[in-house]
Design a protein around this motif. Structure first.
Motif, PDB file in Angstrom:
ATOM      1  N   LEU A 197       0.817  -1.211   0.000  1.00  0.00           N
ATOM      2  CA  LEU A 197       0.000   0.000   0.000  1.00  0.00           C
ATOM      3  C   LEU A 197       0.849   1.258   0.000  1.00  0.00           C
ATOM      4  O   LEU A 197       0.375   2.330  -0.352  1.00  0.00           O
ATOM      5  CB  LEU A 197      -0.960  -0.015   1.190  1.00  0.00           C
ATOM      6  N   ALA A 198       2.118   1.157   0.393  1.00  0.00           N
ATOM      7  CA  ALA A 198       3.026   2.306   0.384  1.00  0.00           C
ATOM      8  C   ALA A 198       3.598   2.549  -1.005  1.00  0.00           C
ATOM      9  O   ALA A 198       4.235   3.569  -1.238  1.00  0.00           O
ATOM     10  CB  ALA A 198       4.156   2.094   1.386  1.00  0.00           C
ATOM     11  N   GLY A 199       3.396   1.612  -1.920  1.00  0.00           N
ATOM     12  CA  GLY A 199       3.888   1.751  -3.277  1.00  0.00           C
ATOM     13  C   GLY A 199       4.907   0.692  -3.622  1.00  0.00           C
ATOM     14  O   GLY A 199       5.583   0.149  -2.749  1.00  0.00           O
TER      15      GLY A 199
ATOM     16  N   ALA B 171      -4.472 -17.179 -10.647  1.00  0.00           N
ATOM     17  CA  ALA B 171      -5.722 -16.424 -10.738  1.00  0.00           C
ATOM     18  C   ALA B 171      -6.106 -15.852  -9.379  1.00  0.00           C
ATOM     19  O   ALA B 171      -6.555 -14.703  -9.280  1.00  0.00           O
ATOM     20  CB  ALA B 171      -6.836 -17.314 -11.290  1.00  0.00           C
ATOM     21  N   ASP B 172      -5.908 -16.647  -8.310  1.00  0.00           N
ATOM     22  CA  ASP B 172      -6.186 -16.157  -6.958  1.00  0.00           C
ATOM     23  C   ASP B 172      -5.296 -14.975  -6.610  1.00  0.00           C
ATOM     24  O   ASP B 172      -5.743 -14.007  -5.999  1.00  0.00           O
ATOM     25  CB  ASP B 172      -5.982 -17.269  -5.931  1.00  0.00           C
ATOM     26  N   PHE B 173      -4.027 -15.057  -6.993  1.00  0.00           N
ATOM     27  CA  PHE B 173      -3.102 -13.951  -6.725  1.00  0.00           C
ATOM     28  C   PHE B 173      -3.579 -12.675  -7.418  1.00  0.00           C
ATOM     29  O   PHE B 173      -3.687 -11.618  -6.793  1.00  0.00           O
ATOM     30  CB  PHE B 173      -1.687 -14.314  -7.194  1.00  0.00           C
ATOM     31  N   PHE B 174      -3.866 -12.761  -8.718  1.00  0.00           N
ATOM     32  CA  PHE B 174      -4.290 -11.573  -9.458  1.00  0.00           C
ATOM     33  C   PHE B 174      -5.613 -11.029  -8.912  1.00  0.00           C
ATOM     34  O   PHE B 174      -5.801  -9.811  -8.841  1.00  0.00           O
ATOM     35  CB  PHE B 174      -4.369 -11.858 -10.957  1.00  0.00           C
ATOM     36  N   ALA B 175      -6.523 -11.896  -8.497  1.00  0.00           N
ATOM     37  CA  ALA B 175      -7.788 -11.438  -7.906  1.00  0.00           C
ATOM     38  C   ALA B 175      -7.524 -10.699  -6.599  1.00  0.00           C
ATOM     39  O   ALA B 175      -8.132  -9.652  -6.326  1.00  0.00           O
ATOM     40  CB  ALA B 175      -8.720 -12.619  -7.680  1.00  0.00           C
ATOM     41  N   SER B 176      -6.584 -11.206  -5.780  1.00  0.00           N
ATOM     42  CA  SER B 176      -6.292 -10.556  -4.500  1.00  0.00           C
ATOM     43  C   SER B 176      -5.598  -9.210  -4.682  1.00  0.00           C
ATOM     44  O   SER B 176      -5.698  -8.334  -3.823  1.00  0.00           O
ATOM     45  CB  SER B 176      -5.445 -11.470  -3.610  1.00  0.00           C
ATOM     46  N   MET B 177      -4.924  -9.025  -5.806  1.00  0.00           N
ATOM     47  CA  MET B 177      -4.225  -7.770  -6.068  1.00  0.00           C
ATOM     48  C   MET B 177      -5.123  -6.694  -6.670  1.00  0.00           C
ATOM     49  O   MET B 177      -4.729  -5.531  -6.749  1.00  0.00           O
ATOM     50  CB  MET B 177      -3.049  -8.024  -7.018  1.00  0.00           C
ATOM     51  N   ARG B 178      -6.317  -7.039  -7.068  1.00  0.00           N
ATOM     52  CA  ARG B 178      -7.180  -6.094  -7.787  1.00  0.00           C
ATOM     53  C   ARG B 178      -7.396  -4.768  -7.051  1.00  0.00           C
ATOM     54  O   ARG B 178      -7.255  -3.705  -7.664  1.00  0.00           O
ATOM     55  CB  ARG B 178      -8.508  -6.752  -8.134  1.00  0.00           C
ATOM     56  N   PRO B 179      -7.747  -4.777  -5.756  1.00  0.00           N
ATOM     57  CA  PRO B 179      -7.973  -3.483  -5.089  1.00  0.00           C
ATOM     58  C   PRO B 179      -6.748  -2.567  -5.118  1.00  0.00           C
ATOM     59  O   PRO B 179      -6.878  -1.356  -5.284  1.00  0.00           O
ATOM     60  CB  PRO B 179      -8.329  -3.867  -3.652  1.00  0.00           C
ATOM     61  N   VAL B 180      -5.574  -3.145  -4.976  1.00  0.00           N
ATOM     62  CA  VAL B 180      -4.338  -2.347  -4.985  1.00  0.00           C
ATOM     63  C   VAL B 180      -4.018  -1.873  -6.396  1.00  0.00           C
ATOM     64  O   VAL B 180      -3.678  -0.706  -6.618  1.00  0.00           O
ATOM     65  CB  VAL B 180      -3.156  -3.156  -4.414  1.00  0.00           C
ATOM     66  N   MET B 181      -4.125  -2.762  -7.364  1.00  0.00           N
ATOM     67  CA  MET B 181      -3.742  -2.411  -8.734  1.00  0.00           C
ATOM     68  C   MET B 181      -4.698  -1.407  -9.370  1.00  0.00           C
ATOM     69  O   MET B 181      -4.291  -0.627 -10.220  1.00  0.00           O
ATOM     70  CB  MET B 181      -3.634  -3.667  -9.597  1.00  0.00           C
ATOM     71  N   GLU B 182      -5.951  -1.399  -8.975  1.00  0.00           N
ATOM     72  CA  GLU B 182      -6.902  -0.435  -9.530  1.00  0.00           C
ATOM     73  C   GLU B 182      -6.950   0.877  -8.756  1.00  0.00           C
ATOM     74  O   GLU B 182      -7.529   1.847  -9.204  1.00  0.00           O
ATOM     75  CB  GLU B 182      -8.295  -1.054  -9.596  1.00  0.00           C
ATOM     76  N   SER B 183      -6.314   0.906  -7.589  1.00  0.00           N
ATOM     77  CA  SER B 183      -6.343   2.101  -6.749  1.00  0.00           C
ATOM     78  C   SER B 183      -5.476   3.221  -7.332  1.00  0.00           C
ATOM     79  O   SER B 183      -4.345   2.998  -7.748  1.00  0.00           O
ATOM     80  CB  SER B 183      -5.838   1.761  -5.344  1.00  0.00           C
ATOM     81  N   ARG B 184      -6.009   4.419  -7.307  1.00  0.00           N
ATOM     82  CA  ARG B 184      -5.233   5.599  -7.713  1.00  0.00           C
ATOM     83  C   ARG B 184      -4.387   6.110  -6.547  1.00  0.00           C
ATOM     84  O   ARG B 184      -3.540   6.968  -6.747  1.00  0.00           O
ATOM     85  CB  ARG B 184      -6.167   6.698  -8.207  1.00  0.00           C
TER      86      ARG B 184
ATOM     87  N   SER C 108      -5.174 -11.066 -15.801  1.00  0.00           N
ATOM     88  CA  SER C 108      -6.094 -10.873 -14.684  1.00  0.00           C
ATOM     89  C   SER C 108      -7.526 -10.538 -15.092  1.00  0.00           C
ATOM     90  O   SER C 108      -8.453 -10.742 -14.311  1.00  0.00           O
ATOM     91  CB  SER C 108      -5.581  -9.738 -13.798  1.00  0.00           C
ATOM     92  N   GLY C 109      -7.693  -9.940 -16.274  1.00  0.00           N
ATOM     93  CA  GLY C 109      -9.018  -9.520 -16.690  1.00  0.00           C
ATOM     94  C   GLY C 109      -9.373  -8.106 -16.259  1.00  0.00           C
ATOM     95  O   GLY C 109     -10.489  -7.648 -16.486  1.00  0.00           O
ATOM     96  N   TYR C 110      -8.442  -7.403 -15.613  1.00  0.00           N
ATOM     97  CA  TYR C 110      -8.673  -6.002 -15.254  1.00  0.00           C
ATOM     98  C   TYR C 110      -7.409  -5.199 -15.541  1.00  0.00           C
ATOM     99  O   TYR C 110      -6.305  -5.725 -15.544  1.00  0.00           O
ATOM    100  CB  TYR C 110      -9.110  -5.844 -13.792  1.00  0.00           C
ATOM    101  N   LEU C 111      -7.600  -3.915 -15.790  1.00  0.00           N
ATOM    102  CA  LEU C 111      -6.500  -3.027 -16.141  1.00  0.00           C
ATOM    103  C   LEU C 111      -6.014  -2.287 -14.903  1.00  0.00           C
ATOM    104  O   LEU C 111      -6.803  -1.637 -14.221  1.00  0.00           O
ATOM    105  CB  LEU C 111      -6.970  -2.028 -17.203  1.00  0.00           C
ATOM    106  N   PRO C 112      -4.715  -2.385 -14.578  1.00  0.00           N
ATOM    107  CA  PRO C 112      -4.201  -1.669 -13.408  1.00  0.00           C
ATOM    108  C   PRO C 112      -4.062  -0.174 -13.677  1.00  0.00           C
ATOM    109  O   PRO C 112      -4.095   0.273 -14.825  1.00  0.00           O
ATOM    110  CB  PRO C 112      -2.833  -2.305 -13.172  1.00  0.00           C
ATOM    111  N   TYR C 113      -3.903   0.576 -12.599  1.00  0.00           N
ATOM    112  CA  TYR C 113      -3.693   2.015 -12.694  1.00  0.00           C
ATOM    113  C   TYR C 113      -2.225   2.291 -12.358  1.00  0.00           C
ATOM    114  O   TYR C 113      -1.814   2.231 -11.197  1.00  0.00           O
ATOM    115  CB  TYR C 113      -4.616   2.753 -11.720  1.00  0.00           C
TER     116      TYR C 113
END
Length: 168
Positions: free
Chosen positions: A22-24, A73-86, A106-111
């Motif tokens: 979460l710190a980057g 797939a579980d790893f990428f799903a668990s990372m979604r909130p962090v990867m999509e967060s601005r 993952s099926g989602y685009l990171p920020y």
């Protein structure tokens, strides 16, 4: 380097096991060199670096990867909130490529919040933009020496350059 093998560390719990994300962090994929959309494309590994010289490596579609597609797939799903967060700083070298690889897996685009390839271009448009060439200017290592390194050692160098360029 901390290889993420099996169901341990980052691979098992994603953000839950590494709240320091979460710190980057910096991230980088190693691939087979084909375009991300090609049917034969493979993402061999993902490295995640929290600071210079420290990286976690997740072997993905490498022939010797012990991590199952289901666990990936579980790893990428668990990372979604962090990867999509601005709000979470994420550094990549060539976000355009790495983020499309992330999307494919993952099926989602990171920020992505900072792209070191763009930063290198802004600083000097005539300077080479590859990580190996940028690293050559930082510690004297040649591209050939870096190619001879193991994949895990290369991941540390990539993340060192990413974090160093971001802090410059």
């Amino acid at each position: 380097v901390h290889p993420l093998l099996g169901i341990s560390g980052l691979a098992a719990g994603g953000v839950g096991n590494l709240p320091m994300l979460l710190a980057g962090f910096a991230y980088d994929f190693e691939t087979n060199g084909l375009p991300w959309w090609h049917k034969e494309f493979k993402a061999y590994s993902l490295s995640i670096g929290l600071e210079p010289g420290v990286a976690w490596v997740l072997p993905l579609q490498h022939p010797e990867s012990p991590i199952s597609p289901s666990d990936q797939a579980d790893f990428f799903a668990s990372m979604r909130p962090v990867m999509e967060s601005r709000d979470v700083p994420k550094i990549a070298h060539n976000c355009l490529f790495d983020d499309l690889v992330w999307y494919r897996l993952s099926g989602y685009l990171p920020y992505c919040t900072f792209d070191t390839m763009i930063a290198a271009h802004v600083l000097d448009e005539n300077r080479p933009k590859t990580l190996m060439e940028l690293q050559h200017g930082n510690n004297g290592a040649t591209a050939q020496q870096m190619i001879e390194e193991k994949v895990y050692q290369f991941a540390v160098v990539c993340n060192f350059v990413l974090v160093r360029l971001h802090s410059s």
